[in-house]
Design an enzyme around this catalytic site. Sequence first.
Site, mmCIF file in Angstrom:
data_model
loop_
_atom_site.group_PDB
_atom_site.id
_atom_site.type_symbol
_atom_site.label_atom_id
_atom_site.label_comp_id
_atom_site.label_asym_id
_atom_site.label_seq_id
_atom_site.Cartn_x
_atom_site.Cartn_y
_atom_site.Cartn_z
ATOM 1 N N GLU A 37 -5.827 -8.736 -12.031
ATOM 2 C CA GLU A 37 -6.362 -8.419 -10.703
ATOM 3 C C GLU A 37 -6.410 -9.680 -9.845
ATOM 4 O O GLU A 37 -6.888 -10.725 -10.284
ATOM 5 C CB GLU A 37 -7.772 -7.841 -10.855
ATOM 6 C CG GLU A 37 -8.071 -6.740 -9.889
ATOM 7 C CD GLU A 37 -7.190 -5.496 -10.086
ATOM 8 O OE1 GLU A 37 -6.241 -5.333 -9.291
ATOM 9 O OE2 GLU A 37 -7.432 -4.712 -11.014
ATOM 10 N N HIS A 38 -5.890 -9.568 -8.632
ATOM 11 C CA HIS A 38 -5.795 -10.689 -7.684
ATOM 12 C C HIS A 38 -4.844 -11.770 -8.200
ATOM 13 O O HIS A 38 -4.799 -12.861 -7.656
ATOM 14 C CB HIS A 38 -7.172 -11.297 -7.378
ATOM 15 C CG HIS A 38 -8.042 -10.413 -6.520
ATOM 16 N ND1 HIS A 38 -8.312 -10.674 -5.199
ATOM 17 C CD2 HIS A 38 -8.707 -9.266 -6.812
ATOM 18 C CE1 HIS A 38 -9.113 -9.730 -4.709
ATOM 19 N NE2 HIS A 38 -9.365 -8.863 -5.674
ATOM 20 N N THR A 39 -4.109 -11.466 -9.257
ATOM 21 C CA THR A 39 -3.108 -12.425 -9.743
ATOM 22 C C THR A 39 -1.843 -12.363 -8.889
ATOM 23 O O THR A 39 -1.065 -13.308 -8.879
ATOM 24 C CB THR A 39 -2.740 -12.125 -11.212
ATOM 25 O OG1 THR A 39 -2.493 -10.720 -11.335
ATOM 26 C CG2 THR A 39 -3.861 -12.522 -12.164
ATOM 27 N N ASP A 40 -1.651 -11.241 -8.173
ATOM 28 C CA ASP A 40 -0.337 -11.055 -7.524
ATOM 29 C C ASP A 40 -0.088 -12.043 -6.393
ATOM 30 O O ASP A 40 1.011 -12.560 -6.260
ATOM 31 C CB ASP A 40 -0.099 -9.591 -7.093
ATOM 32 C CG ASP A 40 -1.108 -9.030 -6.121
ATOM 33 O OD1 ASP A 40 -2.150 -9.680 -5.870
ATOM 34 O OD2 ASP A 40 -0.846 -7.922 -5.592
ATOM 35 N N LEU A 127 -7.111 2.329 -5.324
ATOM 36 C CA LEU A 127 -5.939 3.003 -5.885
ATOM 37 C C LEU A 127 -4.750 2.917 -4.941
ATOM 38 O O LEU A 127 -3.768 3.628 -5.096
ATOM 39 C CB LEU A 127 -6.269 4.459 -6.219
ATOM 40 C CG LEU A 127 -7.428 4.653 -7.198
ATOM 41 C CD1 LEU A 127 -7.659 6.137 -7.461
ATOM 42 C CD2 LEU A 127 -7.163 3.922 -8.504
ATOM 43 N N SER A 128 -4.875 2.052 -3.927
ATOM 44 C CA SER A 128 -3.706 1.719 -3.119
ATOM 45 C C SER A 128 -3.252 2.798 -2.161
ATOM 46 O O SER A 128 -2.055 3.047 -2.026
ATOM 47 C CB SER A 128 -2.550 1.433 -4.069
ATOM 48 O OG SER A 128 -2.146 0.164 -3.885
ATOM 49 N N SER A 129 -4.188 3.422 -1.480
ATOM 50 C CA SER A 129 -3.769 4.400 -0.474
ATOM 51 C C SER A 129 -3.004 3.712 0.648
ATOM 52 O O SER A 129 -2.088 4.296 1.233
ATOM 53 C CB SER A 129 -4.970 5.160 0.083
ATOM 54 O OG SER A 129 -5.776 4.345 0.903
ATOM 55 N N GLU A 162 1.644 -4.959 5.716
ATOM 56 C CA GLU A 162 0.202 -5.074 5.437
ATOM 57 C C GLU A 162 -0.287 -6.505 5.710
ATOM 58 O O GLU A 162 -1.355 -6.715 6.276
ATOM 59 C CB GLU A 162 -0.112 -4.636 4.000
ATOM 60 C CG GLU A 162 -1.607 -4.517 3.764
ATOM 61 C CD GLU A 162 -2.023 -3.397 2.830
ATOM 62 O OE1 GLU A 162 -1.219 -2.511 2.500
ATOM 63 O OE2 GLU A 162 -3.208 -3.419 2.435
ATOM 64 N N ASP A 174 0.772 -3.609 -5.138
ATOM 65 C CA ASP A 174 0.571 -2.213 -4.740
ATOM 66 C C ASP A 174 1.861 -1.602 -4.195
ATOM 67 O O ASP A 174 2.256 -0.496 -4.575
ATOM 68 C CB ASP A 174 -0.516 -2.108 -3.664
ATOM 69 C CG ASP A 174 -1.857 -2.589 -4.167
ATOM 70 O OD1 ASP A 174 -1.966 -2.914 -5.360
ATOM 71 O OD2 ASP A 174 -2.800 -2.653 -3.344
HETATM 72 P P1 ADP Z 1 -6.885 1.241 -0.698
HETATM 73 O O1 ADP Z 1 -5.485 0.795 -0.469
HETATM 74 O O2 ADP Z 1 -7.505 0.618 -1.911
HETATM 75 O O3 ADP Z 1 -7.075 2.715 -0.698
HETATM 76 P P2 ADP Z 1 -7.282 -0.103 1.826
HETATM 77 O O4 ADP Z 1 -8.507 -0.534 2.539
HETATM 78 O O5 ADP Z 1 -6.263 -1.121 1.485
HETATM 79 O O6 ADP Z 1 -7.758 0.689 0.523
HETATM 80 O O7 ADP Z 1 -6.523 1.009 2.675
HETATM 81 C C1 ADP Z 1 -7.209 2.125 3.189
HETATM 82 C C2 ADP Z 1 -6.750 2.373 4.610
HETATM 83 O O8 ADP Z 1 -5.403 2.892 4.607
HETATM 84 C C3 ADP Z 1 -7.565 3.438 5.310
HETATM 85 O O9 ADP Z 1 -8.733 2.895 5.903
HETATM 86 C C4 ADP Z 1 -6.580 3.945 6.366
HETATM 87 O O10 ADP Z 1 -6.541 3.062 7.470
HETATM 88 C C5 ADP Z 1 -5.244 3.840 5.646
HETATM 89 N N1 ADP Z 1 -4.874 5.140 5.044
HETATM 90 C C6 ADP Z 1 -4.633 5.389 3.736
HETATM 91 N N2 ADP Z 1 -4.322 6.694 3.523
HETATM 92 C C7 ADP Z 1 -4.367 7.287 4.741
HETATM 93 C C8 ADP Z 1 -4.147 8.625 5.214
HETATM 94 N N3 ADP Z 1 -3.837 9.619 4.386
HETATM 95 N N4 ADP Z 1 -4.286 8.858 6.525
HETATM 96 C C9 ADP Z 1 -4.582 7.872 7.375
HETATM 97 N N5 ADP Z 1 -4.806 6.609 7.006
HETATM 98 C C10 ADP Z 1 -4.712 6.301 5.701
HETATM 99 MG MG MG Z 2 -4.857 -1.131 -0.043
#
Ligand code: ADP
Ligand code: MG
Length: 366
Positions: A37-40, A127-129, A162, A174
Site C-alpha cells: 500500500e502506497h508503494t506504487d 476499491l478504486s472507483s 488523476e 489502480d
Molecule cells: P476510490 O477511488 O477509492 O473509490 P476516490 O476518492 O479516489 O475514491 O474517487 C472517488 C470519486 O470518483 C468520487 O468522489 C467521484 O468524484 C468519482 N466517481 C467514482 N465513481 C463515480 C460514479 N459512478 N459516478 C460519478 N462519479 C464517480
Molecule cells: Mg481512487
Amino acid sequence: MSGPDQLQAVAAAFEAHFGTAPQVVASAPGRVNLLGEHTDYNGGYVLPIALKHLSVAVAVSRGAVPGVIEAWSDTFHEAETRAIGEARAGRWSDYLLGCVKAVAEAQVAETGLRAAVITNLPLGAGLSSSAALEVASLRAVTRLYGIEMSPQEIAIAARAVENDFVGMPCGIMDQFTSSVGQPGAALFLDTRTLAFTPVPGFAEHRFVVVHSGVSHQLTDSGYATRVAECNAASAALDVEMLSDLGPGDLARIGAIPEPLNRRARHIVTDNRLTREGLVALQQGDAVAFGRLMIASHASERDDYEITVPETDALVAAAVDAGALGARQTGGGFGGAIVALVPRAQVEDWCAAITAQFAHARVLAVT
Ligand code: ADP
Ligand code: MG
C-alpha cells in the site's frame, strides 16, 4: 450486477436520460489490493485483484453541441455540463472531462459528447472507483472515435488524468489493475518497470472485502501529505525513490527525523511483504499469506498512519472470527478491509462480522 447486465443497464440509463440509445458502452472493474500500500508512487511492488462483480460502466454518444460534454451519473442523480476547454472544477465530472481531453479533445470540440455513468462500486471505499471511472471513460471514448490504445496505454493515460487534471497524486496501481488486470486473478506489479505477473487466487480460501462504513475523500485526505513525506524521506536518504531501499537500510532510515523515518520504513516493509506474498500465493500457502497481511496492516497503522479506529477494529475482529489474515486496503483513512478466509467458513465468518459491526458491509468474495 456486472458484465453484460451492467452494460445493458448503462445503455438504458443513457436512453432514459438523453432520449436516444448510446453509440458505445464500456465498463471497467474496481480492485482490492492484497499487499503493498502506497508503494506504487514509490516505484515498489503491489499485489491487487481486479474485482469480478464491482465495476463502473459508461455509455457515450456524440453530443448535440460542439465542444460541450453533457454528463449524467446515477450515483449523484445529476447532470453536469462541461465545456471541453474547462479546467477542473472539483466535481465528479472532472474524471470524465480529464479523460476526454486526454484522448479526444479535438473530436469532442467538433462533435460534443453525451455520457451516462452507472456503478455498483462504492465510492471512496478504497476499491478504486475513480480509476474504474477513468478506465471505463477512456475505453468508451476511444471506441467511439476509433482511437487505438493498448490496455497499458489506457492505464498510463488514466493515471495522468488523476494526477494532472483531478489533482490526486496517486501511483499507477489502480488504473493498471482496472485496465490490464483479469477480473478474479491477482496481479503482481512492479510499478517501476510495469512488468507484471498474473497469479490465481487460493483454491481453498477466499479474499473477502468488507466496507467499514467509514468513507474517505482521497483528494482531501492525508494521501497527498504521505506523497510529500515520501519525497522528503527520499531526499533525506539520498535515493531517487524509497523502493531503492531494502531491509539492509533500516538503520539509516531510523536515523532520519520523525515521521519520515516511519514513512520510509513502511515502504521497505510493505515492499518486502508484497514480494513474499507473491511467493506464498504461488505456493498456495494461505497461512503464510495471512501472516503477511497482518504485518502489512500493522505497518499501515503504526508507521504509515493511514488506518482509522474502525478499520483497526474490523481487522482485529476479522482474525478473531477465523480469518488467516486481514488488512485495510486502498489509499486509507477508512474504507474497506480485505480478509483471507477458509472457503468453507466464508458464510459464517461474514455473519459473525456483520453481527458485530452495524456499519460493516460485505462487498465481495473473490
Ligand atoms: P476510490 O477511488 O477509492 O473509490 P476516490 O476518492 O479516489 O475514491 O474517487 C472517488 C470519486 O470518483 C468520487 O468522489 C467521484 O468524484 C468519482 N466517481 C467514482 N465513481 C463515480 C460514479 N459512478 N459516478 C460519478 N462519479 C464517480
Ligand atoms: Mg481512487
